[in-house]
Design an enzyme around this catalytic site. Sequence first.
Site, PDB file in Angstrom:
ATOM      1  CG  HIS A   1      51.414  10.920  19.805  1.00  0.00           C
ATOM      2  ND1 HIS A   1      52.031  10.125  18.762  1.00  0.00           N
ATOM      3  CD2 HIS A   1      51.745  12.129  19.571  1.00  0.00           C
ATOM      4  CE1 HIS A   1      52.899  10.937  18.098  1.00  0.00           C
ATOM      5  NE2 HIS A   1      52.482  12.080  18.500  1.00  0.00           N
TER       6      HIS A   1
ATOM      7  CD  GLU B   1      55.567  17.516  12.160  1.00  0.00           C
ATOM      8  OE1 GLU B   1      54.572  18.061  11.415  1.00  0.00           O
ATOM      9  OE2 GLU B   1      55.491  17.106  13.226  1.00  0.00           O
TER      10      GLU B   1
ATOM     11  CD  GLU C   1      53.079  21.571  14.288  1.00  0.00           C
ATOM     12  OE1 GLU C   1      54.188  20.784  14.056  1.00  0.00           O
ATOM     13  OE2 GLU C   1      52.047  20.926  14.732  1.00  0.00           O
TER      14      GLU C   1
ATOM     15  CG  HIS D   1      54.060  14.950  21.190  1.00  0.00           C
ATOM     16  ND1 HIS D   1      54.210  16.085  21.870  1.00  0.00           N
ATOM     17  CD2 HIS D   1      53.833  15.489  19.785  1.00  0.00           C
ATOM     18  CE1 HIS D   1      54.004  17.260  20.952  1.00  0.00           C
ATOM     19  NE2 HIS D   1      53.716  16.834  19.805  1.00  0.00           N
TER      20      HIS D   1
ATOM     21  CB  CYS E   1      47.884  19.026  16.044  1.00  0.00           C
ATOM     22  SG  CYS E   1      48.944  19.191  14.831  1.00  0.00           S
TER      23      CYS E   1
ATOM     24  CB  CYS F   1      51.014  22.856  17.291  1.00  0.00           C
ATOM     25  SG  CYS F   1      49.381  22.430  16.980  1.00  0.00           S
TER      26      CYS F   1
ATOM     27  CG  HIS G   1      58.213  17.419  16.687  1.00  0.00           C
ATOM     28  ND1 HIS G   1      57.224  18.341  17.395  1.00  0.00           N
ATOM     29  CD2 HIS G   1      57.784  17.004  15.584  1.00  0.00           C
ATOM     30  CE1 HIS G   1      56.024  18.342  16.669  1.00  0.00           C
ATOM     31  NE2 HIS G   1      56.465  17.255  15.719  1.00  0.00           N
TER      32      HIS G   1
END
Lengths: 629, 629
Positions: B151, B314, B330, B202, B406, B332, B262
């Site tokens: 990340h 996810e 999620e 990511h 997050c 986010c 994701h």
Amino acid sequence: MTDQPASPSRAAATPAAPRADVGVARPLPVGAVRLLPTGVLGAWQDRNAQATIPHCIDQLEAAGNLDNYRRLVGDIDPATPYRGFIFADSDVHKVIEAVAWEIGRSGTTAFDGWLDEVIDLLARAQEPDGYLMTAIQAGLRERWADLENAHELYVLGHMVQAAVALQRCAGRDDLLRVALRFVDLVDATFGPDGERVGICGHPEIETALVELYRETGEQRHLALAQHMIDLRGTGTLVAGGLGPQYFQDHEPVRQARTVAGHAVRQLYLAAGATDVYLETGEAELLDAMHDQWVDAHERKMYISGAFGSRHRDEAFGSAYELPSDRAYAETCATIADLHWSWRMFLADGGSRYGDVVEREIHNALAASLDAGGTRFFYANPLQSRPDKHSEESAPRERLPWYPCACCPPNIARAVAQMGAYVASVTDSEIAVHQFADADIDLPEALGSGTVRVRTRYPEDGVVEVTLDGTAPAGARLALRVPAWSTSTTVDGRAADPDPDGYLRVPLADGARLELDVAPRWTVAHPRVDAVRGCVALERGPLVYAIEQADMPDGVEVDDVRVHTDSPPRVTEDGVTVSAVAVPPPSALYATLGSTAPAPARPVTVTAIPFATWGNRTPGAMRVWLPTAD
Amino acid sequence: MTDQPASPSRAAATPAAPRADVGVARPLPVGAVRLLPTGVLGAWQDRNAQATIPHCIDQLEAAGNLDNYRRLVGDIDPATPYRGFIFADSDVHKVIEAVAWEIGRSGTTAFDGWLDEVIDLLARAQEPDGYLMTAIQAGLRERWADLENAHELYVLGHMVQAAVALQRCAGRDDLLRVALRFVDLVDATFGPDGERVGICGHPEIETALVELYRETGEQRHLALAQHMIDLRGTGTLVAGGLGPQYFQDHEPVRQARTVAGHAVRQLYLAAGATDVYLETGEAELLDAMHDQWVDAHERKMYISGAFGSRHRDEAFGSAYELPSDRAYAETCATIADLHWSWRMFLADGGSRYGDVVEREIHNALAASLDAGGTRFFYANPLQSRPDKHSEESAPRERLPWYPCACCPPNIARAVAQMGAYVASVTDSEIAVHQFADADIDLPEALGSGTVRVRTRYPEDGVVEVTLDGTAPAGARLALRVPAWSTSTTVDGRAADPDPDGYLRVPLADGARLELDVAPRWTVAHPRVDAVRGCVALERGPLVYAIEQADMPDGVEVDDVRVHTDSPPRVTEDGVTVSAVAVPPPSALYATLGSTAPAPARPVTVTAIPFATWGNRTPGAMRVWLPTAD
């Protein structure tokens, strides 16, 4: 222990010395039930022996499972890297166990050379104190340092099961000697008087130890199993991100009323706890098992006889959480439940256990294999969407092997020992639970000779059972009547089963049982949100599915709506169903009534047994069919 | 760069120098849209400033995020262990960004001391070559050794966004100087002329770099973003068990026609690609974004405006795979989609983007927070079963913080910058997309003065818009008409929107818009198996839910069946619905027609906005309601 040749005195899950006050039935000895190649189960066992077991043996070599031992003993370069998941040894054990049951079934000697080589490898790889697990010996973890994840006792459990099966079926004790040395170490380390407190993150050893006790008669083996059952749920394991449910450490086994967490772990644990009950008769344990069994089978079982609704933790979901597309439905979970449900039958009696075993064998377990017996599903969803992409353990098509290869060898051992689930005895009756061509030797108490079962089941519902021999007056033949058979006859006369779901006739007379295998529509409990407004087509023990390969031109599986008022028709190719195809709209959400329903096109679609899907061009599939009504 | 005080010339996702040939609308500058506390959005922003942001600041301290910097610079014992996930720094960046937008919105100085301390910490922790990520500096990984999982560029992306926001809103460039040094290092390492080829597992930095370009005007910042978009999907990342889809490396961005993997990664990536389009005008990129947006929003979006159907990775699922209970959804992902959908509107125009933004703000985003603004959902399922047990990122109740934190700081920054999504301009019109009490300063081209929006929306559908100032003849006011409003009036007269979904009136005249917010039943596409036979109750932009706390005695949420022919009624407490309660049977599966339907009991149930669920006794909840019909 003995060096004598096979003494087929004990079968899978046989209480060694059945206590008069525990359980309601006993299994038959190894070899007493012979499934014939003319029947669906016997033919499957032949394919298992000819295709699946040799394939598994080849794959163990290709995947490096045996090299993991060879590198330890210096047969190959010790610098050869360890290969596979940490529990790779258990794949070897399961293949050995499959071979053992196959020897018990057919007397084959084809695998003797392989057994000699592999057991010799295991014996040489074993450490002086009895420890034997190649991943740990290769340094992947410190010994006993990660009971949560290292699978050490799980691996030993599978070794014990293989060793017991070899002793029972082939009369060879070389693997048993290896296993017992490791068990001694575990008993001294984690036993009731051991140095440490600890259980395995993956239950399995519990049921294995009870089987070992049945073989050895040594009380300490039963005590060790019970000790591990007693410790489970007391928080001795450090829970990770998946929580203590993942390995059933969230509440003591006797207090738990529901099944939870990783499905395979939960079901092996339950099999082990039920095994302990069968030897101890502890009512509290059976009571808990009873409630857990109801929860698993009346709230959390797929119609195919599969378990595990969640991919993330391979786990049971909430009650009625049974998505078709995301069904994890691991093959190993169905196999673990065969173990448990059979033991529950021995403990508790009643046809519901045989009903479940039948559902599992003919659907989830059968679907896990391709037609050739060498490609496997790990996850067994009940729906495959047209745009499904393959995932690690949930590929779009069956695969010849998996990086985590727990399922294929488990299938091999389950099929090889399938005869164990076919019949049981009491002092006064022999009960037939699964219907397939079979010869079953009578135990002495029930007379002499062979019970012959002849049937085309599940193609049709006629099961002929005759006694080739003699039976004392009063000896009975009990035949399971599946709950789905709404009109059952015996010798042509309508017959209702006893309250426990079995029809009983004098054993000497035999019976011509006819079950109603007309296709039928099945609905799910209304809390199963995933299949609301849908029906499943079943016929006898078989669950059906529709597959893209059978769809009329321009019709997609997901757009079919079936007419439930029009009876399905059995044909050469499957069962045909009257339906309509409804072209899908474009909007994802719309105000009710704001759009005119699309014109539906009448179609006839052919459904095939779920067990046989995925043997043609890959494409969409679904078991639960929306209704046109 | 500048040391001058705030120069509110640029807003979130503002093309710095809008190209005449790219995009159809421009955002307004920071500070030009003021949401008032009398409206639902302005009140939320006040709560964000008073409760959520201070709570986040406290939690950063408690969770050790700041100590991760302090240990590096010796402010605390360097032996203090690193704490949190590897990307913990990004939580700090997001809170800084939230503070920045809050300064831009309200001019607050309350957080200046905190900013001074934290930015000083970051500057001191930065390595001489510009590298700054505490987890890597603490030794959790080698620098750049694990782009798939470490990340590093994701963390930098959030730092850049925070730095740009601080520059824009507070005119302070101290963080921007830190970020630019790290960007320079990344450019030299991974840029078009860099030493190495690599992208982040990511996505996030892409959109951040375009924003940076808008601030600096430096072409190389845009080129770096584009380079990373170009490399995505070319297999530079080593795929793990979740496959290359997980981080959208399975096909090049311009070729992909569907969203995959994701959800948060996919949506940030799409926002970044759309940002690149907004600066380059590359038609191929917009074409791909267009198809992907349709796939995400017409096949894979929850009715709440949430994304991600799968817990395991996810991830987005297949088309129409939208389970309510296992919705990962999620927080986010919804926030990432706000970024993307807003950019798509700027690129493409049309009310569907504002419709989605509205759905997200009023439902998924609003539900992620409790009434007090200090407890959060990470996953936002649309159904909570009565026996749900809490999971790591999917607890049964909102939590004050998460090990993977997050979402909470992301909520704080999204709410603080919510004004950015309210209005846009072209050379000839100002468009209002979201309805809440607001004052909007006109840009020079459209006259002078302030557009005042006054409304009780979404409580009712009346929106009064007046111009307090002057506008040239021909300047228009465009008002979004949500697709759900079936009878819309302007100044009391029925009015149909233009084909792009906006009603247009002379700006000087203003308008009294009245939308139809009568409760309505919504159905899902028939391929959404998870909600077949169900309807959702909506009212205006609000999705409703029923919750156990509101059920009549003895009625469980999952046993309610609603009458869709009986109109829902708005009351003080919510919307009441006529329904029946159907006692559940016991059997999991039954032959169709074999059991008599249970007697249904008429009940009236109260539904509440989904956004407000879970603020009372924890219990079952569901959005999609089976019908009684």
